[in-house]
Design an enzyme around this catalytic site. Structure first.
Site, PDB file in Angstrom:
ATOM      1  N   TYR A 185       0.788  -1.236   0.100  1.00 56.30           N
ATOM      2  CA  TYR A 185      -0.069   0.002  -0.049  1.00 56.30           C
ATOM      3  C   TYR A 185       1.000   1.338  -0.071  1.00 56.30           C
ATOM      4  O   TYR A 185       1.745   1.281   0.782  1.00 56.30           O
ATOM      5  CB  TYR A 185      -1.024  -0.101   1.078  1.00 56.30           C
TER       6      TYR A 185
ATOM      7  N   ASP B 140       1.680  -8.701  14.131  1.00 55.41           N
ATOM      8  CA  ASP B 140       1.168  -7.741  13.054  1.00 55.41           C
ATOM      9  C   ASP B 140       0.060  -6.824  13.589  1.00 55.41           C
ATOM     10  O   ASP B 140      -1.315  -7.590  13.611  1.00 55.41           O
ATOM     11  CB  ASP B 140       0.907  -8.415  11.738  1.00 55.41           C
TER      12      ASP B 140
ATOM     13  N   HIS C 218       4.444  -6.075  11.130  1.00 53.97           N
ATOM     14  CA  HIS C 218       4.019  -5.928   9.547  1.00 53.97           C
ATOM     15  C   HIS C 218       5.414  -6.316   8.878  1.00 53.97           C
ATOM     16  O   HIS C 218       5.098  -6.281   7.719  1.00 53.97           O
ATOM     17  CB  HIS C 218       3.167  -4.752   9.246  1.00 53.97           C
TER      18      HIS C 218
ATOM     19  N   SER D 201       1.830  -7.556   1.907  1.00 53.03           N
ATOM     20  CA  SER D 201       0.828  -6.728   2.373  1.00 53.03           C
ATOM     21  C   SER D 201      -0.296  -6.376   1.179  1.00 53.03           C
ATOM     22  O   SER D 201      -0.856  -7.602   1.108  1.00 53.03           O
ATOM     23  CB  SER D 201       1.299  -5.456   2.984  1.00 53.03           C
ATOM     24  N   GLN D 202      -0.232  -5.478   0.840  1.00 53.45           N
ATOM     25  CA  GLN D 202      -1.339  -5.191  -0.308  1.00 53.45           C
ATOM     26  C   GLN D 202      -1.067  -6.246  -1.397  1.00 53.45           C
ATOM     27  O   GLN D 202      -1.942  -6.811  -2.066  1.00 53.45           O
ATOM     28  CB  GLN D 202      -1.485  -3.787  -0.654  1.00 53.45           C
TER      29      GLN D 202
END
Length: 333
Positions: free
Chosen positions: A93, A274, A303, A188-189
């Site tokens: 992101y 996370d 994360h 992540s994203q």
């Protein structure tokens, strides 16, 4: 940082009842069919000079959602003499594709590596070059998680997931790539996008989602105290009457639900501390993933996940996955 979510034992058993829209598969079939029909444009690969002697780099433009141009970098080992296995990577992101000489891991390992730019994003250190042409007016909540959230047809991630599928299709048609040896990955994203693609594109060789975002929206929105999931909570705090409609839209884009359509082997990574992508939400995708799967767990990481340690795991996993002679180009058009 302390544990803020379920224990590992509870996470391994966590299988929430994810709502499935009645037209879920039809929606995605129509979306991808339209993306293929809207344009006769072909991907463009333009070699660029980077000063690197062992890696060839190409500036890439792929016709994505509605034929809109999506940028990327394709990096390939110099002197390759046979069709290459390929890693298609999606970004976290806020990140963009960055500069032409960055991100050399996969090309250095002997694979083609397409790094897809993320439409409208790239405000972090790695700048982006792909506008979101359909963005319209910015909403009252900054960010992308609520952009167009009033309808599945207008939601931002409809465009982004379609871009990702089109990039995989572009690499399947590349003359130097073995179409049967394509792995998708991301952090992540990017991990959430990779999971979405795994449920939308048959015949992938593998999927590597790291600390995946965009999973189990109902739980993530309620327990994550840090952005980006908080964008949805903030939107609903302001629009108290839209909760049901918002979660209906989000159900079409839940990577944990799309993972139930996947068949390719997968290597996940999940971090138990996370706070951005809570581990239970990542496990909702892992536990529901329909193909062969394995997971690496980082008990004391947030994360950032496994970072270089997970890259080491991935290099070994992909090498094993691609072992044997090239499969040839049969079976794909």
């Amino acid at each position: 940082m302390p544990l803020t979510d379920l224990s590992l034992a509870d996470c391994r058993d966590y299988r929430p009842p994810l709502p499935v829209p009645a037209d879920f598969d039809d929606f995605w079939s129509r979306t991808l069919d339209e993306a293929g029909d809207r344009t006769q444009q072909k991907p463009v690969f333009t070699e660029v000079e980077t000063g690197l002697t062992q890696v060839r780099t190409y500036d890439v433009t792929v016709p994505g959602f509605a034929g809109q141009p999506v940028r990327g970098w394709l990096r390939m080992p110099a002197g390759a003499g046979e069709p290459l296995g390929c890693v298609v990577e999606f970004l976290g992101y806020g990140r963009g594709r960055g500069l032409s000489h960055e991100n050399l891991l996969w090309a250095s390992a002997g694979y083609a590596h397409l790094l897809m730019d993320t439409r409208g994003q790239g405000w972090s250190a790695a700048g982006g070059d792909t506008p979101d042409s359909d963005a319209g007016a910015a909403g009252v909540v900054p960010g992308f998680l609520t952009r167009g959230i009033e309808s599945p047809e207008t939601y931002y991630y409809r465009r982004l997931f379609t871009d990702a599928v089109r990039c995989v299709e572009a690499m399947r048609r590349h003359p130097e790539v073995d179409p049967d040896r394509i792995v998708v990955t991301g952090v992540s994203q990017g991990g959430g996008v990779a999971l979405a693609v795994s449920g939308l594109v048959p015949g992938l060789a593998g999927v590597m989602p790291d600390v995946p975002f965009l999973c189990d929206f109902p739980r993530a929105t309620r327990i994550s105290g840090r952005p980006p999931f908080t964008e949805i909570a903030e939107y609903l705090r302001l629009h108290r009457d839209r909760t049901e409609a918002v979660f209906t839209t989000l159900s079409y884009f839940d990577a944990a639900l799309l993972a139930t359509r996947a068949t390719a082997p997968a290597l996940f990574s999940i971090a138990m501390m996370d706070e951005i992508c809570p581990p239970s939400t990542c496990f909702s995708a892992y536990n529901n993933y329909a193909g062969p799967k394995d997971v690496r767990i980082y008990a004391f990481n947030g994360h950032e996940g496994g970072a270089e340690y997970q890259q080491r795991e991935q290099l070994a996993w992909v090498r094993s996955l691609f072992a044997g002679p090239p499969a040839g180009r049969a079976g794909h058009s």
